[in-house]
Scaffold this motif. Structure first.
Motif, mmCIF file in Angstrom:
data_model
loop_
_atom_site.group_PDB
_atom_site.id
_atom_site.type_symbol
_atom_site.label_atom_id
_atom_site.label_comp_id
_atom_site.label_asym_id
_atom_site.label_seq_id
_atom_site.Cartn_x
_atom_site.Cartn_y
_atom_site.Cartn_z
ATOM 1 N N LEU A 1 11.435 -0.618 -87.563
ATOM 2 C CA LEU A 1 12.051 -1.191 -88.758
ATOM 3 C C LEU A 1 12.155 -2.706 -88.626
ATOM 4 N N TYR A 2 12.537 -3.163 -87.442
ATOM 5 C CA TYR A 2 12.635 -4.608 -87.198
ATOM 6 C C TYR A 2 11.263 -5.269 -87.351
ATOM 7 N N LEU A 3 10.238 -4.652 -86.762
ATOM 8 C CA LEU A 3 8.899 -5.236 -86.835
ATOM 9 C C LEU A 3 8.401 -5.297 -88.273
ATOM 10 N N LEU A 4 8.612 -4.224 -89.018
ATOM 11 C CA LEU A 4 8.170 -4.208 -90.407
ATOM 12 C C LEU A 4 8.914 -5.261 -91.222
ATOM 13 N N ASN A 5 10.176 -5.454 -90.936
ATOM 14 C CA ASN A 5 10.951 -6.469 -91.643
ATOM 15 C C ASN A 5 10.423 -7.866 -91.338
ATOM 16 N N GLU A 6 10.079 -8.131 -90.076
ATOM 17 C CA GLU A 6 9.542 -9.444 -89.707
ATOM 18 C C GLU A 6 8.180 -9.674 -90.359
ATOM 19 N N ILE A 7 7.342 -8.648 -90.338
ATOM 20 C CA ILE A 7 6.006 -8.791 -90.922
ATOM 21 C C ILE A 7 6.097 -8.995 -92.429
ATOM 22 N N SER A 8 7.052 -8.299 -93.071
ATOM 23 C CA SER A 8 7.155 -8.360 -94.533
ATOM 24 C C SER A 8 7.456 -9.774 -95.014
ATOM 25 N N LYS A 9 8.033 -10.617 -94.145
ATOM 26 C CA LYS A 9 8.355 -11.986 -94.535
ATOM 27 C C LYS A 9 7.091 -12.803 -94.805
ATOM 28 N N THR A 10 5.961 -12.397 -94.225
ATOM 29 C CA THR A 10 4.715 -13.137 -94.409
ATOM 30 C C THR A 10 3.803 -12.478 -95.438
ATOM 31 N N LEU A 11 4.213 -11.312 -95.974
ATOM 32 C CA LEU A 11 3.375 -10.599 -96.932
ATOM 33 C C LEU A 11 3.719 -11.024 -98.361
ATOM 34 N N PRO A 12 2.733 -11.040 -99.246
ATOM 35 C CA PRO A 12 2.997 -11.499 -100.617
ATOM 36 C C PRO A 12 3.732 -10.474 -101.471
ATOM 37 N N ILE A 13 3.816 -9.203 -101.026
ATOM 38 C CA ILE A 13 4.489 -8.165 -101.815
ATOM 39 C C ILE A 13 5.555 -7.487 -100.960
ATOM 40 N N LYS A 14 6.464 -6.803 -101.634
ATOM 41 C CA LYS A 14 7.499 -6.057 -100.929
ATOM 42 C C LYS A 14 6.924 -4.738 -100.430
ATOM 43 N N VAL A 15 7.263 -4.366 -99.205
ATOM 44 C CA VAL A 15 6.724 -3.140 -98.627
ATOM 45 C C VAL A 15 7.756 -2.018 -98.735
ATOM 46 N N SER A 16 7.258 -0.786 -98.724
ATOM 47 C CA SER A 16 8.108 0.402 -98.804
ATOM 48 C C SER A 16 7.853 1.283 -97.598
ATOM 49 N N ILE A 17 8.831 2.113 -97.271
ATOM 50 C CA ILE A 17 8.674 3.099 -96.210
ATOM 51 C C ILE A 17 7.973 4.297 -96.845
#
Length: 526
Positions: A382-398
């Motif tokens: 969850l932490y890794l996905l949250n960090e990666i999502s900061k650099t992605l242009p869209i919001k990610v979902s589980i």
């Protein structure tokens, strides 16, 4: 002079007849006799779909229609006065196409009524109520298993509630068994007397004593007891003479707090409510926190001073949620930082009981490694996905709960490169790199062969890696890193395909430093 293109009487009768004397919108009866029976009582109207005339007040007027088209049956719809007024008041919503669809649907419905006896609403209500009670009594009595209970459960619940409104009743069925959950409403304190038969008295006394000591449910055939003070039980006993009655001890809500404990300290994951049931000798504590991510059940035998504890963990509440919509996300991200500082930890729960705080588990140190590992792994992902999502242009979902150790390791390494561009010292003995000597640049291969000091090694990954984090397939940027002051170890292989080559492993020592960098700092969601 009448400038309206009105329907003929024959067209009006046709609209009335084919609509089965029902309003095409609300389906009330529109024409019948007066109470005295000698006059016609009508609330129906043959309404124009497209207006009968132009000018002020005309609704849905179509100038392209001919006079015959406006007066034709196809341009009419049978309505009650109320629906006619409502439709004209909402002319924009009830356009011509909507009214044509309404008429067609009603004609299809009316065609199913031919040969069918109709009932007024109050007659329907009474017939349904009587049918529900009759069918359910038959099912729950001698006719059990012959009817589909799902069609009548709700009506029978209402019937039982009407016997005594101080109780809530919920009926469920599983494997041809019917279960009735009867609970006193909030604020109502029931006064119930249980009168056992002579054959049941000793057994019932034994079960009540066990309930007092352990909180275990009382299970007893209904034919062996009578109840005074609650008519619902007597009703069920009458209709279900072979049923079994289960009396449950009340569960008490107690304030609790969940902690992570390690040799590095204690971290609070937050407050939640536990449920306590039991008796004088055995007590049972259970609860769930973090929206189901943590679950526990603790049973303690006070007389023998023994306890058993079970833990569970699930991320079911995360699935289908946007990352930022996951409950307790900030707390879970802080928990990751705590877990990164330690190699081992355990769960503890503190419960407030009156003026006393009970710590669970008390004296129980062994906790299932698979649950601890599952909890830690998902917090990390969850932490890794949250960090990666900061650099992605869209919001990610589980999307999916599937994450592998390898995918988390790849993500972790990429994030390490991205977040630590400055030189860093490593633990001595860490394997940094391995390769065949002849595949390295010649000057570097010579330096390694000669075991020269103060060497520098620069490595660049030549391909993109991808990782699946909860259904999000993420591509990581290529990275490069440089090692300075390291220990090379040369060796050969006994493998038949490799025995002609020299290999090198590069390990860190006390003076080794490493500098990280990314060729492109952007992660991509594939």
């Amino acid at each position: 002079m009448n400038s309206r293109d009105d329907f003929t009487e024959a067209t009006k009768i046709k609209l009335l007849a084919l609509a089965a004397n029902l309003c095409s919108r609300c389906r009330v009866m529109t024409v019948g006799p007066t109470h005295s029976g000698d006059q016609r009582n009508s609330i129906g109207v043959a309404a124009h779909i497209c207006g009968a005339a132009s000018g002020p007040g005309s609704k849905r007027y179509d100038p392209n229609q001919t006079t015959e088209q406006r007066k034709h049956y196809d341009n009419g719809i049978w309505l009650c006065y109320s629906c006619s007024k409502l439709i004209d008041n909402e002319e924009t919503f009830h356009d011509a196409n909507r009214l044509k669809t309404m008429k067609a649907n009603h004609l299809a419905y009316a065609s199913t009524l031919v040969g069918v006896a109709l009932m007024a609403p109050f007659e329907v209500k009474n017939e349904i109520r009587a049918g529900i009670i009759e069918a359910t009594l038959a099912l729950c009595g001698s006719g059990a298993g012959k009817l589909d209970l799902t069609a009548v459960l709700e009506g029978y619940e209402d019937h039982l509630k009407s016997i005594d409104p101080n109780y809530e009743v919920e009926i469920t069925t599983t494997n041809r068994k019917v279960r009735y959950d009867i609970t006193a409403k909030e604020g109502f304190v029931p006064s119930i007397s249980i009168i056992p038969s002579a054959e049941t008295r000793s057994l019932l006394f034994e079960k009540f004593e066990n309930l007092r000591l352990t909180g275990e449910d009382i299970v007893i055939p209904s034919e062996g007891i009578d109840f005074v003070g609650i008519d619902i039980f007597q009703e069920l006993k009458k209709t279900n003479p072979k049923s079994v009655i289960i009396l449950k001890s009340k569960k008490h809500k107690i304030e609790s707090e969940l902690f992570l404990e390690s040799d590095k300290g204690i971290f609070s994951l937050g407050s939640f409510q536990s449920l306590l049931k039991g008796g004088k000798r055995v007590q049972d504590y259970s609860g769930r926190a973090l929206n189901g991510l943590f679950q526990y059940n603790f049973i303690v035998d006070l007389e023998n001073e023994k306890g058993t504890m079970e833990f569970g963990s699930t991320i079911a509440s995360w699935i289908g949620k946007k990352l930022l919509d996951i409950k307790h996300l900030p707390k879970l991200l802080k928990a990751h930082k705590f877990l990164e500082q330690t190699s081992s930890y355990k769960f503890t729960v503190e419960c407030e009981i009156g003026n006393t705080t009970l710590k669970i588990p008390k004296g129980i140190q062994n906790q299932p490694e698979n649950v601890l590992y599952f909890f830690r792994r998902n917090i990390k992902a969850l932490y890794l996905l949250n960090e990666i999502s900061k650099t992605l242009p869209i919001k990610v979902s589980i999307i999916s709960p599937v994450t592998t150790d390898n995918s988390i390791e790849i993500a972790d390494f990429s994030l390490l490169l991205a977040s630590k561009p400055q030189p860093e010292r490593l633990e001595p003995g860490t394997l940094l790199f391995n390769s065949r000597l002849d595949e390295l640049p010649t000057p570097l291969a010579i330096d390694l062969w000669c075991q020269r000091e103060n060497l520098y090694l620069s490595v660049t990954e030549q391909y993109n890696r991808t990782s699946d984090l909860y259904g999000n397939l993420i591509s990581f940027p290529r990275w490069n890193f440089g090692f300075e002051n390291f220990t090379p170890v040369l060796y050969s292989s006994i493998d038949e395909n490799d025995r002609n080559y020299i290999f090198v492993n590069i390990y860190s020592n006390e003076n080794t430093t490493v500098a990280f960098g990314l060729e492109n700092g952007n992660f991509e969601l594939l």
